[in-house]
Design a protein around this motif. Structure first.
Motif, PDB file in Angstrom:
ATOM      1  N   ILE A 156       9.257  13.175  -5.078  1.00 17.39           N
ATOM      2  CA  ILE A 156       8.182  12.798  -4.155  1.00 17.39           C
ATOM      3  C   ILE A 156       7.415  11.591  -4.693  1.00 17.39           C
ATOM      4  O   ILE A 156       7.090  10.648  -3.964  1.00 17.39           O
ATOM      5  CB  ILE A 156       7.240  13.998  -3.920  1.00 17.39           C
TER       6      ILE A 156
ATOM      7  N   ASN B 171       9.302   2.897   4.785  1.00 11.31           N
ATOM      8  CA  ASN B 171       8.072   3.344   4.129  1.00 11.31           C
ATOM      9  C   ASN B 171       7.475   4.543   4.838  1.00 11.31           C
ATOM     10  O   ASN B 171       7.032   5.492   4.226  1.00 11.31           O
ATOM     11  CB  ASN B 171       7.028   2.220   4.130  1.00 11.31           C
TER      12      ASN B 171
ATOM     13  N   PRO C  18       5.549  -2.196  -0.995  1.00 15.39           N
ATOM     14  CA  PRO C  18       6.647  -2.561  -0.086  1.00 15.39           C
ATOM     15  C   PRO C  18       7.811  -3.236  -0.812  1.00 15.39           C
ATOM     16  O   PRO C  18       8.931  -3.283  -0.295  1.00 15.39           O
ATOM     17  CB  PRO C  18       6.000  -3.544   0.882  1.00 15.39           C
TER      18      PRO C  18
ATOM     19  N   ALA D  82       9.217   7.626   3.975  1.00 14.14           N
ATOM     20  CA  ALA D  82       8.849   8.109   2.646  1.00 14.14           C
ATOM     21  C   ALA D  82       7.527   8.865   2.703  1.00 14.14           C
ATOM     22  O   ALA D  82       7.368   9.942   2.117  1.00 14.14           O
ATOM     23  CB  ALA D  82       8.725   6.934   1.674  1.00 14.14           C
ATOM     24  N   ILE D  83       6.585   8.293   3.453  1.00 13.77           N
ATOM     25  CA  ILE D  83       5.276   8.944   3.547  1.00 13.77           C
ATOM     26  C   ILE D  83       5.404  10.314   4.209  1.00 13.77           C
ATOM     27  O   ILE D  83       4.823  11.299   3.779  1.00 13.77           O
ATOM     28  CB  ILE D  83       4.287   8.053   4.333  1.00 13.77           C
TER      29      ILE D  83
ATOM     30  N   ALA E 116       7.495   3.708  -2.912  1.00 15.39           N
ATOM     31  CA  ALA E 116       7.942   2.834  -1.835  1.00 15.39           C
ATOM     32  C   ALA E 116       6.855   2.698  -0.772  1.00 15.39           C
ATOM     33  O   ALA E 116       6.697   1.639  -0.164  1.00 15.39           O
ATOM     34  CB  ALA E 116       9.209   3.404  -1.213  1.00 15.39           C
ATOM     35  N   ALA E 117       6.125   3.768  -0.571  1.00 15.95           N
ATOM     36  CA  ALA E 117       5.062   3.712   0.420  1.00 15.95           C
ATOM     37  C   ALA E 117       3.919   2.815  -0.044  1.00 15.95           C
ATOM     38  O   ALA E 117       3.301   2.109   0.749  1.00 15.95           O
ATOM     39  CB  ALA E 117       4.543   5.117   0.696  1.00 15.95           C
TER      40      ALA E 117
ATOM     41  N   LEU F 229       9.321   8.494  -4.098  1.00 22.01           N
ATOM     42  CA  LEU F 229       9.266   8.085  -2.698  1.00 22.01           C
ATOM     43  C   LEU F 229       7.909   7.474  -2.363  1.00 22.01           C
ATOM     44  O   LEU F 229       7.797   6.541  -1.563  1.00 22.01           O
ATOM     45  CB  LEU F 229       9.557   9.264  -1.772  1.00 22.01           C
ATOM     46  N   LEU F 230       6.875   7.990  -2.994  1.00 18.32           N
ATOM     47  CA  LEU F 230       5.534   7.454  -2.756  1.00 18.32           C
ATOM     48  C   LEU F 230       5.404   6.007  -3.235  1.00 18.32           C
ATOM     49  O   LEU F 230       4.664   5.210  -2.670  1.00 18.32           O
ATOM     50  CB  LEU F 230       4.483   8.327  -3.445  1.00 18.32           C
TER      51      LEU F 230
END
Lengths: 308, 554
Positions: free
Chosen positions: A293, B4, A303, B7-8, A299-300, A296-297
């Motif tokens: 997780i 993105n 960018p 992912a969020i 990437a959020a 993945l965060l």
């Protein structure tokens, strides 16, 4: 993206077998005889000893014991403790306590750590900044049980503002103090980490650009400074969740919380392989998922980061 | 940007999942109402400290205090014990022996019932005992049935001899009468029958795995209380048993045992008034609890007796003159009183014999007990005599303890330091990481050092402090002591029908132990504890457990 997540999930398989076998072997290698310990000072009659050894396959070599355990797992049977309770039940008792405690601690340390860190970072060298720096240093330096006992004695026993130990309904009120104690050290780290990052980013070129563009101060802070400052903080918080779940043993002891730490400690001492391995496996899975997780965060938040 | 977003979403989903998990569990816990915080409401229920039982609540399965405390309130045996350790008839109408304790006749009172209303017959005892004696069931207190004829035996390879089909020594005469034949005469057998392993179980509770599981977690019982709920690791609620018509009915509206893993937390709960009775004091409060609690503190003679044992198979400590002299020298080489005062802050009392202070038969005038007094000159003298037989050289005296219990390190260091200084030899502590490791070496006879040991009575008799520890074949004979003279004096004493003659015999047996010192007595652990302002009449019994049924809530 999906392929990336899939690949990460596939990694779970070797990690699962590796972790369970290693831990099983380690419990097996522990010195002492778990059955002798069951008998206490008096010891057990030989016939009883024999029966217990057979029941828990303790008379078999390590690899056979492990295979018995694995066989159980694939039929959703995590084995039984020496007291005869299914390990699944023990887990169902212990994990809710620890999960709630760890989540409350995480919320506490993230909210206050980031908020204080941002304020301190934006006014670097100010009175607030210096004060929180000293206080956080103190929190990091003082062992957690000292903080725990002090808070418990002052707030719980002397002032009576909060319950001394947790109550069985897991009420927010009774879990508040343990959560603060558990999150105290990480709170200090998050605060310092955020402060440094915010202070560094506040002088970056893109912040000057954003300000020059005419954005308001709050917009600059939240959208530009904070977002860029959070990456290392998120990494820390993610890793911390796993640590808080398995490592809350001191806090659990002080506030009498029947959680994961204490249960595992007892199981390790009794040489109860099934309990130790099952708990650790869950903890390993928690680590793996939180790290996924966190990745993945990234990437959020940034960018520029892409997963393929 | 879409990636993105994905992912969020994943992260947020995981978070919501985790939160809802925590949410579910908390409401689940909340719905069962009643919390520790309400304990101050004075609704007549006593909140007491306990530790989570380590086994299901089947009497012969339990061998530790967490489960024992509960069993003793919810069950009643053929006999029971008064607060001072006197044995009284309970379910039994009479227990008699015609031949010095080889065979016993037991008649039970009529009309006794279990908490579910089902009748209590002698079958309830016989079935429970046969289950406990069957090694396949792995009953941890199974050794209590070894006294009865027909207890299964194991051959040298560790295999069971024959099939076990019930204890042959149990013979049912009628619903209210049965006979017991023992493997070996024991005139004090009736005293043992109050121990929890001998409690009865209702008919049918042992018939299947499910029935057993139900009986173990929701026991149907015949004591002053019955179990209302058991919330694992949190609490056990006991309420008065309406079917109970015995001599010790509950004087309160129930006892709720709160489970603690650490007595420091319990102590703070006691100070804050959330806990009513605590029968333990944490190490860090040892020096302050008498002041903190005032007249609500308990500090009196206790049932736990501590010693250390020097195995006879160690070099220089064999069963001969040299070994005897060295044991006596070591016993006189350190100051028990000083260690009790400084390290234990007066919460332990120096031993004067081999029996705990609260047990009938304890004595401070056993012949030869000056060997338990600090006497450095005499110690040196005896040590020198032993050296004349065989030189000690520069060997090291070691005393082993288990480091998993926090309390041992300090006193072991103090004892070996004093021994080393007095006898001018090198002496050091030997730490075992775990109790089980230490027990392993002790049981297998592979110790390379002396070892600490403790003993608590299962039933109030001086025999219980000698037979299981120093008889040649006894399970807990760590030193491998083998003295036929001691054994015959001990058994002779036990066969006396008259209490006074029996005590005198035990004193003689103790005098032999004083001379031989198969174990070196240290001190008795006082019964420590405290209670809150909300309760009254807290009396600690011979087992150093509060008599919970007598506690009244103010």
């Amino acid at each position: 993206m999906k392929r990336y997540v899939g690949r990460r999930l596939l990694q779970l398989i070797p990690v699962f077998f590796g972790a369970t076998f290693l831990i099983y072997a380690m419990v097996y290698a522990l010195p002492g005889d778990p059955i002798a310990a069951l008998g206490g000072d008096k010891g057990l009659p030989p016939a009883v000893r024999l029966a217990i050894e057979k029941e828990y396959h303790l008379d078999q070599p390590l690899i056979v014991q492990y295979l018995y355990y694995l066989k159980g797992i694939f039929t959703f049977d995590f084995g039984v403790t020496f007291s005869g309770r299914p390990v699944v039940e023990v887990m169902a008792d212990a994990f809710p306590w620890t999960l709630k405690l760890a989540l409350m601690a995480i919320v506490f340390e993230s909210v206050f750590g980031i908020a204080f860190g941002v304020f301190a970072g934006l006014r670097r060298g100010g009175v607030f900044d210096s004060t929180v720096l000293v206080l956080s240093l103190l929190l990091i330096a003082v062992p957690v049980f000292v903080i725990g006992f002090l808070l418990q004695f002052i707030i719980g026993v002397k002032l009576g503002w909060l319950p001394v130990t947790v109550d069985r309904s897991m009420s927010f009120k009774s879990m508040l103090m343990p959560a603060i104690v558990l999150g105290a050290v990480s709170f200090a780290y998050i605060l310092r980490l955020t402060r440094t990052e915010v202070a560094r980013n506040a002088t970056a070129d893109y912040v000057r650009t954003a300000t020059a563009k005419g954005l308001s101060r709050p917009q600059v802070v939240t959208r530009h400074i904070l977002r860029n400052s959070l990456i290392p903080v998120i990494t820390f918080i993610g890793a911390d969740l796993g640590a808080l779940m398995g490592g809350a043993i001191v806090t659990e002891g002080i506030f009498n919380i029947p959680g994961v730490g204490g249960t595992m400690y007892k199981a390790i001492f009794q040489g109860e392989a099934a309990t130790v391995v099952s708990f650790t496996t869950i903890l390993v899975l928690v680590y793996i998922f939180t790290s996924l997780i966190v990745d993945l965060l990234y990437a959020a938040l940034d960018p520029r980061i892409r997963y393929e | 940007m879409r990636k993105n977003l994905f992912a969020i979403l994943v992260a947020a989903g995981a978070l919501v999942f985790a939160l809802s998990l925590a949410g579910c569990s908390s409401t689940e816990g909340g719905s069962t109402s009643s919390s520790a915080a309400t304990s101050t409401d004075g609704d007549g229920v006593v909140f007491a400290y306990n530790t989570e039982p380590q086994t299901n609540l089947i009497p012969s399965m339990v061998n530790e205090v967490g489960g024992g405390n509960i069993l003793e309130l919810i069950f009643e045996g053929l006999t029971r014990y008064d607060v001072d350790g006197t044995t009284q008839l309970a379910i039994a109408e009479s227990i008699t022996t015609a031949d010095d304790g080889k065979t016993w006749n037991v008649k039970i009172k009529e009309g006794k019932k279990f908490s579910d209303g089902s009748p209590l017959t002698v079958q309830s005892f016989v079935d429970a005992w046969n289950w406990g004696a069957n090694p396949e069931n792995g009953a941890l207190s199974g050794e209590f049935f070894m006294a009865i004829e027909g207890y299964p035996e194991v051959d040298d390879e560790g295999n069971l001899v024959g099939e076990f089909d019930g204890l042959t020594g149990l013979e049912v005469v009628s619903d209210t009468e049965f006979n017991i034949t023992l493997a070996e005469s024991d005139p004090e057998f009736d005293k043992q029958l109050g121990y929890s392993a001998f409690y009865p179980l209702p008919t049918g509770s042992l018939d299947s795995e499910d029935a057993l599981e139900a009986q173990g977690t929701q026991p149907v019982s015949n004591g002053p209380y019955m179990l209302k709920s058991w919330d694992h690791n949190v609490q056990v609620e006991l309420v008065p048993n309406p079917e109970y018509d015995g001599d010790i009915p509950a004087q309160n509206d129930g006892v709720t045992f709160m489970m603690y893993t650490d007595d420091s937390a319990a102590y703070n709960d006691l100070l804050a008034g959330n806990l009513d009775v605590l029968d333990s004091i944490p190490a860090d409060a040892m020096s302050t609890f008498m002041d903190d609690l005032g007249d609500r503190a308990v500090n009196q003679d206790g049932a736990v007796w501590q010693a250390f044992t020097i195995p006879y198979y160690l070099e220089h400590f064999a069963d001969d003159e040299e070994g005897r002299l060295r044991r006596q020298a070591i016993s006189m080489a350190f100051d028990r009183q000083q260690i009790c005062d400084t390290i234990f802050q007066g919460t332990r009392t120096p031993a004067t014999d081999f029996v705990a202070a609260v047990i009938p038969g304890h004595s401070d005038s056993i012949e030869g007990n000056e060997v338990l007094q600090y006497n450095p000159e005499k110690a040196k003298e005896l040590w020198a005599q032993a050296n004349a037989i065989s030189d000690w050289g520069n060997a090291t005296f070691k005393l082993a303890y288990n480091a998993d219990a926090s309390a041992h390190k300090e006193w072991v260091e103090a004892v070996v330091n004093q021994i080393g200084q007095t006898l001018e030899i090198s002496a050091e502590p030997e730490a075992y990481a775990q109790f089980s490791e230490l027990r392993n070496d002790a049981t297998n006879g592979t110790m390379t050092s002396a070892l600490r040991s403790g003993w608590q009575a299962d039933y109030p008799s001086a025999y219980n402090f000698m037979g299981p520890l120093y008889r040649a074949n006894a399970g807990a004979n760590d030193s491998r002591y083998d003295n036929p003279e001691f054994e015959s004096v001990l058994l002779e004493a036990r066969s006396q029908q008259d209490e006074a003659a029996r005590t005198e015999g035990y004193n003689k047996a103790q005098a032999i132990l004083m001379e031989d010192l198969p174990a070196i007595p240290l001190w008795g652990q006082n019964a420590l504890g405290g209670y809150s302002e909300h309760v009254d009449n807290v009396v600690v019994n011979w087992k150093t457990v509060p008599a919970y049924q007598d506690i009244v809530k103010k």
